[in-house]
Write a protein that holds these residues in place. Sequence first.
Motif, PDB file in Angstrom:
ATOM      1  N   SER A 141       6.872  15.115 -21.455  1.00 23.95           N
ATOM      2  CA  SER A 141       6.110  14.630 -22.612  1.00 23.95           C
ATOM      3  C   SER A 141       6.023  13.107 -22.594  1.00 23.95           C
ATOM      4  N   ALA A 142       5.167  12.586 -23.473  1.00 23.72           N
ATOM      5  CA  ALA A 142       5.031  11.129 -23.615  1.00 23.72           C
ATOM      6  C   ALA A 142       6.350  10.518 -24.086  1.00 23.72           C
ATOM      7  N   ALA A 143       7.080  11.224 -24.955  1.00 25.73           N
ATOM      8  CA  ALA A 143       8.380  10.707 -25.426  1.00 25.73           C
ATOM      9  C   ALA A 143       9.344  10.530 -24.256  1.00 25.73           C
ATOM     10  N   GLU A 144       9.375  11.496 -23.345  1.00 23.28           N
ATOM     11  CA  GLU A 144      10.259  11.374 -22.177  1.00 23.28           C
ATOM     12  C   GLU A 144       9.869  10.185 -21.306  1.00 23.28           C
ATOM     13  N   VAL A 145       8.564   9.967 -21.129  1.00 26.02           N
ATOM     14  CA  VAL A 145       8.102   8.805 -20.359  1.00 26.02           C
ATOM     15  C   VAL A 145       8.612   7.520 -21.017  1.00 26.02           C
ATOM     16  N   LEU A 146       8.394   7.409 -22.332  1.00 25.08           N
ATOM     17  CA  LEU A 146       8.806   6.197 -23.064  1.00 25.08           C
ATOM     18  C   LEU A 146      10.314   5.975 -23.009  1.00 25.08           C
ATOM     19  N   ASN A 147      11.066   7.059 -23.094  1.00 21.33           N
ATOM     20  CA  ASN A 147      12.528   6.936 -23.224  1.00 21.33           C
ATOM     21  C   ASN A 147      13.248   6.814 -21.888  1.00 21.33           C
ATOM     22  N   THR A 148      12.612   7.241 -20.799  1.00 18.48           N
ATOM     23  CA  THR A 148      13.357   7.302 -19.529  1.00 18.48           C
ATOM     24  C   THR A 148      12.805   6.423 -18.405  1.00 18.48           C
ATOM     25  N   TYR A 149      11.525   6.055 -18.443  1.00 17.54           N
ATOM     26  CA  TYR A 149      10.982   5.260 -17.338  1.00 17.54           C
ATOM     27  C   TYR A 149      11.573   3.851 -17.357  1.00 17.54           C
ATOM     28  N   PRO A 150      11.865   3.272 -16.179  1.00 17.25           N
ATOM     29  CA  PRO A 150      12.297   1.870 -16.144  1.00 17.25           C
ATOM     30  C   PRO A 150      11.200   0.963 -16.706  1.00 17.25           C
ATOM     31  N   PRO A 151      11.601  -0.136 -17.363  1.00 14.03           N
ATOM     32  CA  PRO A 151      10.583  -1.022 -17.968  1.00 14.03           C
ATOM     33  C   PRO A 151       9.491  -1.458 -16.988  1.00 14.03           C
ATOM     34  N   GLY A 152       9.859  -1.765 -15.761  1.00 15.62           N
ATOM     35  CA  GLY A 152       8.847  -2.205 -14.781  1.00 15.62           C
ATOM     36  C   GLY A 152       7.770  -1.150 -14.552  1.00 15.62           C
ATOM     37  N   GLU A 153       8.195   0.120 -14.543  1.00 11.24           N
ATOM     38  CA  GLU A 153       7.262   1.224 -14.329  1.00 11.24           C
ATOM     39  C   GLU A 153       6.362   1.400 -15.555  1.00 11.24           C
ATOM     40  N   LEU A 154       6.931   1.220 -16.757  1.00  6.81           N
ATOM     41  CA  LEU A 154       6.121   1.302 -17.980  1.00  6.81           C
ATOM     42  C   LEU A 154       5.069   0.192 -18.017  1.00  6.81           C
ATOM     43  N   VAL A 155       5.460  -1.005 -17.596  1.00  2.21           N
ATOM     44  CA  VAL A 155       4.491  -2.122 -17.558  1.00  2.21           C
ATOM     45  C   VAL A 155       3.343  -1.766 -16.606  1.00  2.21           C
ATOM     46  N   ARG A 156       3.703  -1.230 -15.442  1.00  2.00           N
ATOM     47  CA  ARG A 156       2.676  -0.855 -14.447  1.00  2.00           C
ATOM     48  C   ARG A 156       1.700   0.176 -15.044  1.00  2.00           C
ATOM     49  N   ILE A 157       2.235   1.176 -15.736  1.00  2.00           N
ATOM     50  CA  ILE A 157       1.400   2.239 -16.316  1.00  2.00           C
ATOM     51  C   ILE A 157       0.460   1.669 -17.386  1.00  2.00           C
ATOM     52  N   LEU A 158       1.007   0.842 -18.275  1.00  2.78           N
ATOM     53  CA  LEU A 158       0.174   0.265 -19.342  1.00  2.78           C
ATOM     54  C   LEU A 158      -0.921  -0.626 -18.773  1.00  2.78           C
ATOM     55  N   ARG A 159      -0.595  -1.363 -17.713  1.00  6.85           N
ATOM     56  CA  ARG A 159      -1.613  -2.233 -17.109  1.00  6.85           C
ATOM     57  C   ARG A 159      -2.647  -1.421 -16.334  1.00  6.85           C
ATOM     58  N   ALA A 160      -2.161  -0.480 -15.509  1.00 10.04           N
ATOM     59  CA  ALA A 160      -3.073   0.254 -14.617  1.00 10.04           C
ATOM     60  C   ALA A 160      -3.919   1.265 -15.381  1.00 10.04           C
ATOM     61  N   TYR A 161      -3.316   1.998 -16.309  1.00  4.91           N
ATOM     62  CA  TYR A 161      -4.026   3.095 -16.964  1.00  4.91           C
ATOM     63  C   TYR A 161      -4.581   2.734 -18.338  1.00  4.91           C
ATOM     64  N   GLY A 162      -4.026   1.687 -18.953  1.00  6.42           N
ATOM     65  CA  GLY A 162      -4.509   1.297 -20.278  1.00  6.42           C
ATOM     66  C   GLY A 162      -5.232  -0.031 -20.251  1.00  6.42           C
ATOM     67  N   GLU A 163      -5.201  -0.698 -19.097  1.00  7.04           N
ATOM     68  CA  GLU A 163      -5.779  -2.044 -18.966  1.00  7.04           C
ATOM     69  C   GLU A 163      -5.302  -2.916 -20.136  1.00  7.04           C
ATOM     70  N   GLU A 164      -4.000  -2.807 -20.419  1.00  4.30           N
ATOM     71  CA  GLU A 164      -3.377  -3.505 -21.549  1.00  4.30           C
ATOM     72  C   GLU A 164      -2.832  -4.855 -21.085  1.00  4.30           C
ATOM     73  N   LYS A 165      -3.453  -5.927 -21.587  1.00  4.86           N
ATOM     74  CA  LYS A 165      -3.045  -7.277 -21.179  1.00  4.86           C
ATOM     75  C   LYS A 165      -1.660  -7.652 -21.720  1.00  4.86           C
ATOM     76  N   GLN A 166      -1.276  -7.040 -22.822  1.00  9.92           N
ATOM     77  CA  GLN A 166       0.014  -7.384 -23.460  1.00  9.92           C
ATOM     78  C   GLN A 166       1.126  -6.407 -23.047  1.00  9.92           C
TER      79      GLN A 166
END
Length: 321
Positions: A141-166
């Motif tokens: 689930s999305a909760a598991e992604v948020l709670n378990t992924y390393p921060p660097g991997e979360l940054v990559r996902i938000l940038r690559a899939y959400g095109e999130e500048k912040q």
Amino acid sequence: MSQTRHVPVMLQRCLDLLAPALEVPSPQQPVVVDCTLGLGGHSEALLAAFPSARLIALDRDKEALRLSGQRLAPYGDRATLVHAVYDELPEVLARLGVPKVQGVLFDLGVSSMQLDEADRGFAYAQDAPLDMRMDQTTGISAAEVLNTYPPGELVRILRAYGEEKQAKRIVSAIAREREKEPFSNSARLVELIRDSLPQAAKRTGGNPAKRTFQALRIEVNGELSVLERAIPAAVEALAVGGRIAVLSYHSLEDRLVKQVFAAGAANTAPPGLPVVPERYQPRLKLLTRGAELPTEEEVAENRRAAPARLRGAQRIREEER
């Protein structure tokens, strides 16, 4: 569940694009595949518009299959509904004994049902468990992604899939907060995103949580990797003269579709050949100039159509073996 709120996006244009392949008189019954059945709006219209066609429809969401099954029941055995992800199209067709198809439709948006059923956690406008799985019987689930992924991997996902500048700001806030208490519901995440963004970033582009939610949804469902396999497989499944129409809703999807179509429509001969041999000639003809957009009237009627981009192509040559 009211069927009325489900308005299929760019419906008439999709039917017009596929029509020449599905109206051709042929000894065999033409087959059209709806790779993203959802609530069945496009499928129902395909069955109604092309009375000689057989429909094969795929969805990974069992609830969508159940509801669409009721909706399409009047069409009897002309409609075959299959629980599958759309990159499984080759296996589905092989199992059904269908070597080639005349039409393929993809509508890559999140289905109205998934957005509107609060407990699925797709929508940032209402508090819900952070699930976001299109097939709730499998995967994380999305909760598991948020709670378990390393921060660097979360940054990559938000940038690559959400095109999130912040992305960095948001992820450092997530990492800090999840230490105190794991994430389980969407409202807390939406609030955290609002609090971690600078004022200027909050003023543009709608809800500031939109890009993060999109990124999580794509990650949870493996959407881009599935699409990377699915579009070439769908092109491969087309008979000569067959047509494919794809509705995308963000630039990452649209870019992928564009690349596959452009590669298929390209002449691959080495430069300087006086005559281009058959095997180097294009396999596809593009049916849309760039990506077509919904009309202003349609967007006024159905706000979910606003980001839609439609591309179509026709198979014009067999693969050389």
